[in-house]
Design a protein around this motif. Sequence first.
Motif, PDB file in Angstrom:
ATOM      1  N   GLU A  13       2.727   5.705  -8.063  1.00 38.39           N
ATOM      2  CA  GLU A  13       1.383   6.205  -8.383  1.00 38.39           C
ATOM      3  C   GLU A  13       1.446   7.428  -9.297  1.00 38.39           C
ATOM      4  O   GLU A  13       0.703   7.519 -10.268  1.00 38.39           O
ATOM      5  CB  GLU A  13       0.617   6.533  -7.091  1.00 38.39           C
ATOM      6  CG  GLU A  13       0.199   5.261  -6.357  1.00 38.39           C
ATOM      7  CD  GLU A  13      -0.647   5.483  -5.125  1.00 38.39           C
ATOM      8  OE1 GLU A  13      -1.291   4.520  -4.673  1.00 38.39           O
ATOM      9  OE2 GLU A  13      -0.657   6.625  -4.572  1.00 38.39           O
ATOM     10  N   GLU A  51      -8.207   5.608  -1.597  1.00 37.31           N
ATOM     11  CA  GLU A  51      -7.751   5.041  -2.876  1.00 37.31           C
ATOM     12  C   GLU A  51      -8.353   3.649  -3.084  1.00 37.31           C
ATOM     13  O   GLU A  51      -8.856   3.340  -4.173  1.00 37.31           O
ATOM     14  CB  GLU A  51      -6.215   4.966  -2.931  1.00 37.31           C
ATOM     15  CG  GLU A  51      -5.568   6.316  -3.199  1.00 37.31           C
ATOM     16  CD  GLU A  51      -4.044   6.253  -3.249  1.00 37.31           C
ATOM     17  OE1 GLU A  51      -3.445   7.175  -3.809  1.00 37.31           O
ATOM     18  OE2 GLU A  51      -3.449   5.291  -2.698  1.00 37.31           O
ATOM     19  N   HIS A  88      -0.824  13.630  -1.528  1.00 33.40           N
ATOM     20  CA  HIS A  88       0.579  13.198  -1.624  1.00 33.40           C
ATOM     21  C   HIS A  88       1.527  14.337  -1.254  1.00 33.40           C
ATOM     22  O   HIS A  88       2.540  14.126  -0.586  1.00 33.40           O
ATOM     23  CB  HIS A  88       0.922  12.741  -3.049  1.00 33.40           C
ATOM     24  CG  HIS A  88       0.380  11.398  -3.404  1.00 33.40           C
ATOM     25  ND1 HIS A  88       0.521  10.853  -4.659  1.00 33.40           N
ATOM     26  CD2 HIS A  88      -0.281  10.466  -2.651  1.00 33.40           C
ATOM     27  CE1 HIS A  88      -0.050   9.655  -4.679  1.00 33.40           C
ATOM     28  NE2 HIS A  88      -0.545   9.405  -3.483  1.00 33.40           N
ATOM     29  N   HIS A 124      -5.915   8.469   3.357  1.00 29.30           N
ATOM     30  CA  HIS A 124      -5.644   8.557   1.915  1.00 29.30           C
ATOM     31  C   HIS A 124      -5.674   7.175   1.248  1.00 29.30           C
ATOM     32  O   HIS A 124      -6.321   6.995   0.207  1.00 29.30           O
ATOM     33  CB  HIS A 124      -4.280   9.227   1.719  1.00 29.30           C
ATOM     34  CG  HIS A 124      -3.773   9.200   0.317  1.00 29.30           C
ATOM     35  ND1 HIS A 124      -4.185  10.093  -0.646  1.00 29.30           N
ATOM     36  CD2 HIS A 124      -2.894   8.376  -0.297  1.00 29.30           C
ATOM     37  CE1 HIS A 124      -3.573   9.812  -1.789  1.00 29.30           C
ATOM     38  NE2 HIS A 124      -2.785   8.780  -1.610  1.00 29.30           N
ATOM     39  N   HIS A 165       6.227   4.530  -3.131  1.00 26.58           N
ATOM     40  CA  HIS A 165       4.809   4.325  -3.470  1.00 26.58           C
ATOM     41  C   HIS A 165       4.230   5.548  -4.199  1.00 26.58           C
ATOM     42  O   HIS A 165       3.537   5.407  -5.200  1.00 26.58           O
ATOM     43  CB  HIS A 165       4.039   4.047  -2.178  1.00 26.58           C
ATOM     44  CG  HIS A 165       2.598   3.708  -2.370  1.00 26.58           C
ATOM     45  ND1 HIS A 165       2.169   2.472  -2.790  1.00 26.58           N
ATOM     46  CD2 HIS A 165       1.476   4.452  -2.218  1.00 26.58           C
ATOM     47  CE1 HIS A 165       0.845   2.467  -2.873  1.00 26.58           C
ATOM     48  NE2 HIS A 165       0.400   3.661  -2.534  1.00 26.58           N
ATOM     49  N   TYR A 215      -1.499   7.092 -11.683  1.00 24.64           N
ATOM     50  CA  TYR A 215      -2.356   8.284 -11.746  1.00 24.64           C
ATOM     51  C   TYR A 215      -2.506   8.815 -13.185  1.00 24.64           C
ATOM     52  O   TYR A 215      -3.627   9.101 -13.607  1.00 24.64           O
ATOM     53  CB  TYR A 215      -1.814   9.397 -10.831  1.00 24.64           C
ATOM     54  CG  TYR A 215      -2.222   9.319  -9.363  1.00 24.64           C
ATOM     55  CD1 TYR A 215      -2.690   8.146  -8.770  1.00 24.64           C
ATOM     56  CD2 TYR A 215      -2.120  10.453  -8.545  1.00 24.64           C
ATOM     57  CE1 TYR A 215      -3.044   8.110  -7.423  1.00 24.64           C
ATOM     58  CE2 TYR A 215      -2.480  10.420  -7.201  1.00 24.64           C
ATOM     59  CZ  TYR A 215      -2.936   9.253  -6.644  1.00 24.64           C
ATOM     60  OH  TYR A 215      -3.293   9.232  -5.307  1.00 24.64           O
TER      61      TYR A 215
HETATM   62 FE   LIG Z   1      -1.601   7.623  -2.995  1.00 20.39          FE
END
Ligand SMILES: [Fe+2]
Length: 183
Positions: free
Chosen positions: A67, A129, A91, A125, A63, A72
């Motif tokens: 991202e 998001e 992260h 987290h 994951h 991102y």
């Molecule tokens: Fe994340």
Amino acid sequence: MSHYAARNAQGHHRVHKNDPEAIAHLKREHHKFRKLVDRINAAKTPGAKRDIAVELHKLLASHIALEEELFYPAVKSRGLADEVKEGLVEHDIQRFLSAQIEAMDIADPLYGTRLGVLGEMLVHHIDEEDDEMFQEAKKLKLDLDAMNERLETREHQLKAQYARTGRIRTPALDREVRARNAV
Ligand SMILES: [Fe+2]
Ligand SMILES: [Fe+2]
């Protein structure tokens, strides 16, 4: 037990009909995380926790790679730089704790504690998001349906790598992580 997973059906955590496919994809993985964390928290013994944690470590590595490699960079270039920076730091902490826990002996008295802290941080987290970054991303002129094809391709590569080697390695990402943490 089902403590965090109840959120999967609530608010922005839910997959909405109008969510672009890339966001729906990442939210569905968030749903899996909340379920895994609930199961780990409900497990009675360190051995039972580890059996479930194996899935958590694997999904987390995949994951984070999806991202950081794809989602991102796209939203960062369209003005979500602060959200992305915060996400990257979180992260890094998740990666650090996950690696530490994977290397631990389950007899270590801190095994369950570290896993519990990782679960709490991870849920915080992913909630953020869903509520902030994804909501903002939907307002950007990005083709998040097309991005999902790239997410799926990369996810399959990482799954195949895991099936072959029992690990998920992302050398380019690892170099970036080391560079941003260099002091
Ligand atoms: Fe994340
Ligand atoms: Fe995420």
